[in-house]
Write an enzyme that holds these catalytic residues in place. Structure first.
Site, PDB file in Angstrom:
ATOM      1  CE1 TYR A  79      -3.009   3.008   0.900  1.00 39.44           C
ATOM      2  CE2 TYR A  79      -2.578   2.812   3.045  1.00 39.44           C
ATOM      3  CZ  TYR A  79      -3.004   3.508   2.003  1.00 39.44           C
ATOM      4  OH  TYR A  79      -3.920   4.480   2.610  1.00 39.44           O
ATOM      5  CG  PHE A  88       7.597   0.756   2.408  1.00 38.97           C
ATOM      6  CD1 PHE A  88       6.912   1.564   3.229  1.00 38.97           C
ATOM      7  CD2 PHE A  88       8.332   1.259   1.215  1.00 38.97           C
ATOM      8  CE1 PHE A  88       6.996   3.041   2.664  1.00 38.97           C
ATOM      9  CE2 PHE A  88       8.239   2.520   0.972  1.00 38.97           C
ATOM     10  CZ  PHE A  88       7.378   3.179   1.484  1.00 38.97           C
ATOM     11  CE  LYS A 121      -0.887  -3.361   6.298  1.00 40.64           C
ATOM     12  NZ  LYS A 121      -1.648  -2.309   5.468  1.00 40.64           N
ATOM     13  CB  SER A 139       4.086   2.273  13.615  1.00 42.40           C
ATOM     14  OG  SER A 139       2.814   2.247  14.268  1.00 42.40           O
ATOM     15  CE1 TYR A 167       3.547  -3.608  12.568  1.00 36.65           C
ATOM     16  CE2 TYR A 167       2.418  -2.300  13.773  1.00 36.65           C
ATOM     17  CZ  TYR A 167       2.935  -2.441  12.601  1.00 36.65           C
ATOM     18  OH  TYR A 167       2.990  -1.282  11.610  1.00 36.65           O
ATOM     19  CE  LYS A 193       6.579  -1.439  11.562  1.00 34.89           C
ATOM     20  NZ  LYS A 193       7.161  -1.690  10.453  1.00 34.89           N
TER      21      LYS A 193
HETATM   22  P1  NAD Z   1       1.552  -3.852   3.102  1.00 33.71           P
HETATM   23  O1  NAD Z   1       1.240  -4.920   3.651  1.00 33.71           O
HETATM   24  O2  NAD Z   1       0.770  -3.265   2.086  1.00 33.71           O
HETATM   25  O3  NAD Z   1       3.113  -3.641   2.560  1.00 33.71           O
HETATM   26  C1  NAD Z   1       3.964  -4.237   3.293  1.00 33.71           C
HETATM   27  C2  NAD Z   1       4.665  -5.267   2.055  1.00 33.71           C
HETATM   28  O4  NAD Z   1       5.753  -5.863   2.491  1.00 33.71           O
HETATM   29  C3  NAD Z   1       3.726  -6.067   1.276  1.00 33.71           C
HETATM   30  O5  NAD Z   1       3.775  -5.730  -0.070  1.00 33.71           O
HETATM   31  C4  NAD Z   1       4.154  -7.474   1.438  1.00 33.71           C
HETATM   32  O6  NAD Z   1       4.063  -8.358   0.426  1.00 33.71           O
HETATM   33  C5  NAD Z   1       5.739  -7.137   1.603  1.00 33.71           C
HETATM   34  N1  NAD Z   1       6.425  -8.293   2.683  1.00 33.71           N
HETATM   35  C6  NAD Z   1       6.074  -8.461   3.888  1.00 33.71           C
HETATM   36  N2  NAD Z   1       7.087  -9.342   4.473  1.00 33.71           N
HETATM   37  C7  NAD Z   1       7.947  -9.354   3.323  1.00 33.71           C
HETATM   38  C8  NAD Z   1       9.206 -10.252   3.340  1.00 33.71           C
HETATM   39  N3  NAD Z   1       9.697 -11.013   4.166  1.00 33.71           N
HETATM   40  N4  NAD Z   1      10.216 -10.191   2.272  1.00 33.71           N
HETATM   41  C9  NAD Z   1       9.620  -9.340   1.248  1.00 33.71           C
HETATM   42  N5  NAD Z   1       8.443  -8.800   1.281  1.00 33.71           N
HETATM   43  C10 NAD Z   1       7.632  -8.754   2.219  1.00 33.71           C
HETATM   44  O7  NAD Z   1       1.719  -2.677   4.333  1.00 33.71           O
HETATM   45  P2  NAD Z   1       1.584  -1.093   4.399  1.00 33.71           P
HETATM   46  O8  NAD Z   1       0.511  -0.500   4.955  1.00 33.71           O
HETATM   47  O9  NAD Z   1       1.971  -0.576   2.859  1.00 33.71           O
HETATM   48  O10 NAD Z   1       2.861  -0.781   5.498  1.00 33.71           O
HETATM   49  C11 NAD Z   1       4.222  -0.533   4.959  1.00 33.71           C
HETATM   50  C12 NAD Z   1       5.049  -0.596   6.094  1.00 33.71           C
HETATM   51  O11 NAD Z   1       4.702   0.721   7.103  1.00 33.71           O
HETATM   52  C13 NAD Z   1       4.916  -1.903   7.170  1.00 33.71           C
HETATM   53  O12 NAD Z   1       6.277  -2.006   7.430  1.00 33.71           O
HETATM   54  C14 NAD Z   1       3.997  -1.444   8.136  1.00 33.71           C
HETATM   55  O13 NAD Z   1       4.235  -2.070   9.341  1.00 33.71           O
HETATM   56  C15 NAD Z   1       4.293  -0.006   8.403  1.00 33.71           C
HETATM   57  N6  NAD Z   1       3.375   1.010   8.972  1.00 33.71           N
HETATM   58  C16 NAD Z   1       1.983   0.804   8.237  1.00 33.71           C
HETATM   59  C17 NAD Z   1       0.984   1.548   8.718  1.00 33.71           C
HETATM   60  C18 NAD Z   1      -0.491   1.505   8.241  1.00 33.71           C
HETATM   61  O14 NAD Z   1      -1.585   1.849   8.953  1.00 33.71           O
HETATM   62  N7  NAD Z   1      -0.561   1.079   7.044  1.00 33.71           N
HETATM   63  C19 NAD Z   1       0.973   2.287   9.865  1.00 33.71           C
HETATM   64  C20 NAD Z   1       2.532   2.467  10.380  1.00 33.71           C
HETATM   65  C21 NAD Z   1       3.534   1.560   9.947  1.00 33.71           C
END
Ligand code: NAD
Ligand code: UDP
Length: 343
Positions: free
Chosen positions: A15, A84, A88, A128, A152, A156
């Protein structure tokens, strides 16, 4: 003339990653995406290419596969990385904590080792606001005490400590941990957006699925919080603003030393009911709701003091709640079943 070294983006098909890859390409950067697609579709990158007219290089690689990751990084020798990739889902992290620790922490260690091998010492990490636990003072500054209430959040927090230690050991290393508040919305084209698996955990995708008729009503988790209308207050930030914060962080690498933690939020909180009303306006449809008990681990109020981001990165969020809802709704309407539902 040698071409500039690319930016490595782990989790770039997800995302927030896909919105950031788009802006990097639009800014003329070369981008290499590593993603194992455990929570994403390659279709997101196809659409990023369509929107930008530029093709990111994509490797379907798991960060837990150190050899494969190392080979990709040796091949491309990135100048910097945006990290990223991670699991999550807060609730799931309590059910399968070891998988969360392994994926998020071991994945980060493999990334750092592979980057060190090509002398890449600049990293932007997706942290986060969850690292503030139940913060007592609003708005939340980066100096607030850190804690975590679930597995989770602990991944972080541990990764932030790990990165700070790595910077102490290597004075040439630079890391920016971006502490996101509540990312929502989608690209205004409606072509890329948030595509949660199954029942959404988060408020905004749940509300848009109610508005589009996929779910009968929203469950509001508590209306007895000490907030103006009793429902939880959060700092929602448009994903396009959030993505821009990552480009600003890369630009700031020359101006920082060591490890910096920086909030990315708007500085303004909205209640669940305010978000619901804003989505009703954006969609022109009613969003029925039922009041339920509080969700375990939720805090009453959370919003950022974003002034450090402004000072250090020259960045601030620009988009209002109405724009977040308009864009989330456009994405939802044109992709009612997400990427998987596309022909
Ligand atoms: P998302 O799940 O859409 O994106 C994470 C991506 O990482 C996915 O495409 C997934 O396929 C990939 N992935 C996971 N584990 C993997 C691995 N071992 N090897 C390769 N790829 C892997 O999530 P997002 O919402 O885009 O979040 C991105 C980052 O931001 C994450 O680290 C999340 O913890 C952090 N974050 C998100 C939010 C939120 O509300 N969306 C808030 C705070 C922090
Ligand atoms: N929320 C809710 N119903 C839902 C999902 C979330 O009432 O189906 C509330 C939740 O209690 C919190 C706010 O919406 O007050 C934001 O929750 P979200 O899960 O989106 O983000 P986070 O908990 O990470 O701040």
């Amino acid at each position: 003339m040698t071409s500039p070294r690319p930016i490595l983006v782990t989790g770039g098909a997800g995302y927030i990653g896909s919105h950031t890859v788009l802006q990097l390409l639009e800014a003329g950067q070369r981008v290499v995406v590593v993603d194992n697609l455990c929570n994403a579709h390659e279709e997101s990158l196809r659409r990023v290419a369509e929107l930008s007219g530029q093709q990111p290089t994509f490797h379907q690689v798991d960060l837990l596969d150190a050899a494969a990751l190392g080979a990709v990084i040796q091949q491309h020798r990135p100048q910097a990385a945006i990290h990223f990739a991670g699991l999550k889902a807060v609730g799931e992290s309590s059910q399968i904590p070891i998988q969360y620790y392994h994926n998020n922490i071991t994945g980060t260690i493999h990334l750092l080792q592979a980057l060190a091998a090509v002398n890449c010492r600049q990293l932007v990490f997706s942290s986060s606001a969850t690292v503030y636990g139940d913060a007592q003072e609003m708005p939340i500054t980066e100096a607030a005490p850190l804690s975590a209430t679930n597995a989770y959040g602990r991944t972080k927090l541990f990764i932030e400590h790990l990165l700070a230690d790595a910077c102490i050991a290597d004075p040439e290393m630079k890391v920016i941990c971006l502490r996101y508040f509540n990312p929502v919305g989608a690209h205004p084209s409606g072509r890329i957006g948030e595509d949660p698996n199954g029942i959404p955990n988060n408020l905004m995708p749940f509300i848009t699925q109610v508005a589009v008729g996929r779910r009968p009503h929203l469950n509001i988790f508590g209306n007895d919080y000490p907030t103006p209308d009793g429902t939880g207050v959060r700092d929602y930030i448009h994903v396009v603003d959030l993505a821009a914060g990552h480009l600003a962080a890369l630009d700031a690498m020359d101006r920082i030393s060591g490890c910096e933690a920086i909030n990315l939020g708007t500085g303004r909180g909205y209640s669940v009911l305010e978000v619901l009303r804003a989505m009703e306006t954006a969609s022109g449809r009613p969003v029925p709701y039922e009041i339920q008990g509080r969700r375990r681990g939720d805090v009453a109020t959370s919003y950022a003091d974003p002034s450090k981001a402004q000072q250090l990165l020259g960045w601030q969020a620009r988009r209002e709640l109405s724009e977040m809802c308009d864009d989330a709704w456009r994405w939802q309407q044109s992709n009612p079943l997400g990427y998987a539902g596309q022909p």
